[in-house]
Write a protein that holds these residues in place. Sequence first.
Motif, PDB file in Angstrom:
ATOM      1  N   SER A 201       0.813  -1.219   0.000  1.00 32.89           N
ATOM      2  CA  SER A 201       0.000   0.000   0.000  1.00 32.89           C
ATOM      3  C   SER A 201       0.844   1.265   0.000  1.00 32.89           C
ATOM      4  O   SER A 201       0.420   2.302  -0.509  1.00 32.89           O
ATOM      5  CB  SER A 201      -0.936   0.013   1.212  1.00 32.89           C
ATOM      6  OG  SER A 201      -0.194   0.048   2.418  1.00 32.89           O
ATOM      7  N   ASN A 260      -5.201  -0.398  -1.760  1.00 30.70           N
ATOM      8  CA  ASN A 260      -5.705  -0.433  -0.387  1.00 30.70           C
ATOM      9  C   ASN A 260      -7.215  -0.632  -0.421  1.00 30.70           C
ATOM     10  O   ASN A 260      -7.831  -0.665  -1.506  1.00 30.70           O
ATOM     11  CB  ASN A 260      -5.330   0.850   0.365  1.00 30.70           C
ATOM     12  CG  ASN A 260      -5.752   2.095  -0.373  1.00 30.70           C
ATOM     13  OD1 ASN A 260      -6.907   2.241  -0.777  1.00 30.70           O
ATOM     14  ND2 ASN A 260      -4.814   3.026  -0.570  1.00 30.70           N
ATOM     15  N   PHE A 261      -7.842  -0.764   0.760  1.00 28.95           N
ATOM     16  CA  PHE A 261      -9.272  -1.059   0.820  1.00 28.95           C
ATOM     17  C   PHE A 261     -10.123   0.109   0.326  1.00 28.95           C
ATOM     18  O   PHE A 261     -11.192  -0.099  -0.237  1.00 28.95           O
ATOM     19  CB  PHE A 261      -9.665  -1.447   2.250  1.00 28.95           C
ATOM     20  CG  PHE A 261      -9.295  -2.858   2.598  1.00 28.95           C
ATOM     21  CD1 PHE A 261     -10.032  -3.929   2.116  1.00 28.95           C
ATOM     22  CD2 PHE A 261      -8.186  -3.110   3.388  1.00 28.95           C
ATOM     23  CE1 PHE A 261      -9.683  -5.231   2.426  1.00 28.95           C
ATOM     24  CE2 PHE A 261      -7.826  -4.412   3.705  1.00 28.95           C
ATOM     25  CZ  PHE A 261      -8.575  -5.477   3.222  1.00 28.95           C
ATOM     26  N   GLU A 262      -9.649   1.333   0.529  1.00 26.43           N
ATOM     27  CA  GLU A 262     -10.396   2.491   0.040  1.00 26.43           C
ATOM     28  C   GLU A 262     -10.491   2.463  -1.475  1.00 26.43           C
ATOM     29  O   GLU A 262     -11.554   2.709  -2.063  1.00 26.43           O
ATOM     30  CB  GLU A 262      -9.740   3.793   0.513  1.00 26.43           C
ATOM     31  CG  GLU A 262      -9.863   4.079   2.000  1.00 26.43           C
ATOM     32  CD  GLU A 262      -8.939   3.219   2.848  1.00 26.43           C
ATOM     33  OE1 GLU A 262      -7.991   2.614   2.289  1.00 26.43           O
ATOM     34  OE2 GLU A 262      -9.183   3.125   4.067  1.00 26.43           O
ATOM     35  N   GLN A 263      -9.373   2.161  -2.144  1.00 27.50           N
ATOM     36  CA  GLN A 263      -9.378   2.064  -3.609  1.00 27.50           C
ATOM     37  C   GLN A 263     -10.244   0.904  -4.082  1.00 27.50           C
ATOM     38  O   GLN A 263     -10.956   1.019  -5.088  1.00 27.50           O
ATOM     39  CB  GLN A 263      -7.949   1.905  -4.132  1.00 27.50           C
ATOM     40  CG  GLN A 263      -7.088   3.142  -3.974  1.00 27.50           C
ATOM     41  CD  GLN A 263      -5.682   2.945  -4.538  1.00 27.50           C
ATOM     42  OE1 GLN A 263      -5.406   1.963  -5.229  1.00 27.50           O
ATOM     43  NE2 GLN A 263      -4.790   3.882  -4.238  1.00 27.50           N
ATOM     44  N   ALA A 265     -12.904  -0.387  -2.530  1.00 28.80           N
ATOM     45  CA  ALA A 265     -14.304  -0.016  -2.349  1.00 28.80           C
ATOM     46  C   ALA A 265     -14.757   0.940  -3.442  1.00 28.80           C
ATOM     47  O   ALA A 265     -15.861   0.816  -3.982  1.00 28.80           O
ATOM     48  CB  ALA A 265     -14.499   0.619  -0.970  1.00 28.80           C
ATOM     49  N   SER A 266     -13.896   1.888  -3.790  1.00 24.36           N
ATOM     50  CA  SER A 266     -14.224   2.860  -4.828  1.00 24.36           C
ATOM     51  C   SER A 266     -14.413   2.180  -6.186  1.00 24.36           C
ATOM     52  O   SER A 266     -15.363   2.486  -6.921  1.00 24.36           O
ATOM     53  CB  SER A 266     -13.126   3.909  -4.926  1.00 24.36           C
ATOM     54  OG  SER A 266     -13.392   4.843  -5.952  1.00 24.36           O
ATOM     55  N   GLU A 269     -17.683   0.270  -6.294  1.00 23.23           N
ATOM     56  CA  GLU A 269     -18.856   1.139  -6.331  1.00 23.23           C
ATOM     57  C   GLU A 269     -19.043   1.801  -7.703  1.00 23.23           C
ATOM     58  O   GLU A 269     -20.153   2.213  -8.055  1.00 23.23           O
ATOM     59  CB  GLU A 269     -18.742   2.229  -5.258  1.00 23.23           C
ATOM     60  CG  GLU A 269     -18.903   1.686  -3.852  1.00 23.23           C
ATOM     61  CD  GLU A 269     -18.605   2.736  -2.792  1.00 23.23           C
ATOM     62  OE1 GLU A 269     -18.298   3.897  -3.185  1.00 23.23           O
ATOM     63  OE2 GLU A 269     -18.680   2.414  -1.606  1.00 23.23           O
TER      64      GLU A 269
END
Length: 274
Positions: A201, A260-263, A265-266, A269
């Motif tokens: 990350s 990373n998890f934010e990427q 999730a994005s 979505e």
Amino acid sequence: MELKDVYYQYPGGEWALKGINLRLEKGKKVAILGPNGAGKSTLLLHLIGILKPKKGAVYFDGSRVEYTKAFLKRLRQKVGLVFQDPDTQMFAGSVFQEVAFGPLNLGLEEQEVRNRVLKALEVMGIEDLKHRPAHFLSYGQKKKVTIASVLAMSPEVLVFDEPTAYLDPKSSAELVEIMEKLYLSGKQIVISTHDVDLAFSFADWIVVMKDGRVLAQGSPVEIFTDKDIISESGLEMPLIVKISTLLKKKGLLKGTFPRNFEQLASKLENDGGD
């Protein structure tokens, strides 16, 4: 920073480095990975001239490192090492004295030393600790003090040996955020770590070591999606890579691997992972 055909042997021991050829480019966050005994810490000690190659040479900014007092003093102003265990690095009575030690040894004026110390403490968010006895701090606080002591030297390169070792998740996240801010402020960041999730990350370039040699190097995605490298090195695949690989097989994720998890999730979505 560059190592050319570097060999190193500890007194009475086996060869810790066996022909290291490695160039660390400016502008990239570098993570050096490998199992215990791979030679990671030994390599880092060569970057700041604490250890001298038995064979080969180390270069900084195009100049071959010379093991004279004058050259090493200049080198250590430009390259700072944060040791894994802060107690290895700390020896002064108070936090302020600890952070001031390096600048004082540069022969700087008292006001300049004070300015550097206060700035470094501010960057690390520990201004309130400046008069505290250094050895009565928590492990995480000591870690921040050692980083501040290196920052007070105004180095161009910051080298971290296992930066998140023995830190709780919150402290680890804070330290990674600090390293990212330092990078964005113009510092070169090099870390050695066992933490494949951190390396994937955080870093722009991965160096994998094994048995004193460079086994492979490349971008995080190149390294951690290569099953042969993962198998030979004994490393684990980062969790985000495992999840993303599974989602790709099921057709739920497309395009490049998220870091990373934010990427992740994005991507999930937006248009089903495109």
